[in-house]
Write a protein that holds these residues in place. Structure first.
Motif, short mmCIF file in Angstrom:
data_model
loop_
_atom_site.label_atom_id
_atom_site.label_comp_id
_atom_site.label_asym_id
_atom_site.label_seq_id
_atom_site.Cartn_x
_atom_site.Cartn_y
_atom_site.Cartn_z
N LEU A 154 0.92 -1.21 -0.02
CA LEU A 154 0.06 -0.03 -0.12
C LEU A 154 0.86 1.26 -0.17
O LEU A 154 0.72 2.10 -0.84
CB LEU A 154 -0.84 0.03 1.28
CG LEU A 154 -1.96 1.05 1.38
CD1 LEU A 154 -2.74 1.52 0.18
CD2 LEU A 154 -2.59 1.08 2.70
N ALA A 155 1.99 1.26 0.94
CA ALA A 155 2.65 2.26 0.93
C ALA A 155 3.63 2.63 -0.55
O ALA A 155 3.67 3.77 -0.93
CB ALA A 155 3.78 2.34 1.96
N THR A 156 3.92 1.44 -1.07
CA THR A 156 4.62 1.54 -2.28
C THR A 156 3.71 2.04 -3.43
O THR A 156 3.94 3.07 -4.26
CB THR A 156 5.22 0.22 -2.91
OG1 THR A 156 6.04 -0.21 -1.75
CG2 THR A 156 5.79 0.15 -4.12
N SER A 157 2.37 1.46 -3.67
CA SER A 157 1.37 1.82 -4.75
C SER A 157 0.82 3.29 -4.48
O SER A 157 0.62 3.86 -5.60
CB SER A 157 0.29 1.01 -4.70
OG SER A 157 -0.26 1.11 -3.35
N THR A 158 0.99 3.87 -3.41
CA THR A 158 0.47 5.11 -3.13
C THR A 158 1.63 6.44 -2.94
O THR A 158 1.41 7.33 -2.82
CB THR A 158 -0.40 5.44 -1.75
OG1 THR A 158 0.47 4.81 -0.59
CG2 THR A 158 -1.54 4.13 -1.97
N ASN A 159 2.81 5.79 -3.12
CA ASN A 159 4.10 6.70 -3.11
C ASN A 159 4.04 7.16 -1.66
O ASN A 159 4.63 8.68 -1.71
CB ASN A 159 4.08 7.83 -4.29
CG ASN A 159 4.33 7.20 -5.42
OD1 ASN A 159 5.12 6.14 -5.74
ND2 ASN A 159 3.48 7.40 -6.53
N THR A 160 3.62 6.67 -0.81
CA THR A 160 3.76 7.20 0.60
C THR A 160 4.77 6.49 1.45
O THR A 160 4.81 6.48 2.67
CB THR A 160 2.58 7.29 1.28
OG1 THR A 160 1.89 5.61 1.21
CG2 THR A 160 1.38 7.84 0.82
#
Length: 462
Positions: free
Chosen positions: A238-244
């Motif tokens: 989730l962090a990778t896909s949302t660039n967060t």
């Protein structure tokens, strides 16, 4: 009189629905607690010890960790490593850990005969004060108990994650059961009735502390999930896909396809936010590798705060990795350095993290008792001991109400609509927490095809 009350309840549809809902939620809470309470006890006990890792290690390994800070300057890193290689000629140096305390020894990790050793060197005279098998450190044993139940492996890790996820459901269902349904009273709701006896006393000793600790227990559970196998991977994706997570510029070297290694594979003590960051490669081109003195100079020049770890290059295309994560979250840093040119190929700091990675990093520091010092440790201790108390009080409450020869589970609701509604709510939670979903399906199949066929077991569970 009691029969009249029951009759009135049955005649009132709203009360009947509330009673059915209460019975169904209580039943889920009961069975979840019965199954996972022992694991939660282990997690709370081991977590309360691990919170005080710095103090415990400093006391247990004082002779290894501390030396008299002499007036002369410390020996060079290469000289210290040479002392270790002389003593352990068959060992392979993997990393060097520098502390911010001038009285602390330099910790050099090496692999020898398939075992990881921590060797401690007096930085002023090169004397080796001793060594420890990394896996035999007391706090590492406690950590393994906390994360893998001492068994180790994927199955144990999944059991721990499953227990943590079900603890969230125990909190939610427990708060519903605690919520006053009739006239609210301070006693028995936010204050226990100390003058009561039997089940009422143990009910208050379970429900009231659970209410006060619920938010903190939930925070400690959620801040531990990033390390888990299933939820942790979901969080990372989730962090990778949302660039967060880590910033896009950290992958600016990706046009070089030689390396598919992740930072967690080569670096010790790296931050969670950069564990899955791809490692760049060094360019040999006939160059001579830089010295450890050069690497420590780079760490100083780039203002890396101690304690930090320098992980050694693996192979001719490997890189030096300078990482720190054991201090305040704001000091987090992960640098990959070309072992030949000294060029900083990747440099990611806390300020570079995305919103989600920052939140998780702060949460991990809170979980480990590092976010705001000793007060953080004491808060964690209170929550852990409180959780132990909740397990003990629930056991006592169960023993008080359990009939002989039966498990004493709450009565099953006869309202199938309510039962199905709660079941689908639980399944929805299982979608969010996959291991919970799998376990719910397993329980459903067991109840449908096994329990119904074994009459003595069905009677015992009734």
């Amino acid at each position: 009189m009691e029969a009249v009350k029951i009759e009135k309840t049955l005649q009132n549809p709203k009360k009947r629905t509330r009673t059915s809902l209460y019975q169904t939620v209580w039943r889920w809470h009961f069975y979840a607690g019965l199954i996972f309470a022992p694991f939660l006890m282990i997690l709370a006990f081991s977590g309360s010890i691990y919170l005080f890792k710095p103090q415990i290690e400093s006391m247990l390994y004082q002779d290894l960790y501390y030396v008299q800070a002499e007036g002369s300057s410390p020996l060079s890193p290469s000289a210290q490593v040479s002392k270790v290689t002389e003593t352990y000629p068959d060992g392979t140096i993997t990393s060097i850990l520098y502390y911010d305390d001038p009285a602390r020894t330099t910790e050099i990790e090496l692999m020898e005969n398939g075992q990881m050793l921590s060797v401690f060197v007096n930085p002023y005279n090169g004397e080796i004060t001793g060594s420890l098998n990394h896996d035999e450190k007391f706090t590492e044993i406690v950590k393994k108990l906390h994360s893998e139940l001492m068994i180790g492996g994927t199955v144990a890790n999944r059991i721990v994650e499953l227990a943590a996820c079900w603890a969230v459901i125990l909190l939610i269902t427990g708060l519903y059961i605690w919520w006053p349904r009739n006239k609210a009273s301070i006693l028995g709701t936010i204050l226990p009735r100390f003058n009561s006896e039997g089940r009422t006393f143990w009910r208050d000793m379970h429900a009231v502390p659970a209410f006060w600790l619920s938010v903190f227990i939930l925070i400690f559970i959620t801040t531990g999930l990033p390390w888990s196998g299933v939820m942790g991977e979901q969080i990372n994706r989730l962090a990778t896909s949302t660039n967060t997570g880590y910033p896009p510029f950290a992958q600016s070297f990706e046009e070089k396809p030689e390396s598919i290694v992740k930072t967690k594979d080569v670096a010790e003590n790296g931050p969670w936010a950069t564990e899955n960051l791809s490692v760049p490669v060094s360019s040999p081109n006939g160059y001579v590798p830089i010295s450890l003195e050069d690497v420590t100079y780079i760490a100083k020049k780039e203002e890396i705060k101690r304690p930090y770890t320098i992980s050694m290059p693996e192979g001719e295309k490997g890189v030096y990795t300078i990482a720190t994560s054991d201090t305040k979250p704001g000091d987090n840093a992960t640098l990959h350095v070309d072992q030949y040119t000294g060029s900083v190929l990747s440099d990611v700091r806390f300020d570079d993290y995305g919103m989600m990675a920052k939140a998780i990093t702060l949460g991990i520091a809170f979980h480990e008792g590092r976010l705001f010092g000793f007060a953080n440790q004491m808060l964690g201790l209170i929550v852990c001991l409180g959780l132990v108390g909740l397990v003990i009080s629930s056991f006592m409450m169960w023993r008080k109400r359990k009939p002989d020869g039966k498990i004493g589970s709450p009565a099953k609701s006869k309202d199938k609509k309510i039962t199905r509604t709660v079941f689908f709510i639980m399944v929805a939670m299982g979608v969010i927490m996959p291991l919970v979903g799998i376990s719910i399906i397993g329980v459903f199949l067991f109840d449908r095809f096994v329990l119904s066929k074994i009459k003595p077991l069905k009677v015992w569970l009734s």
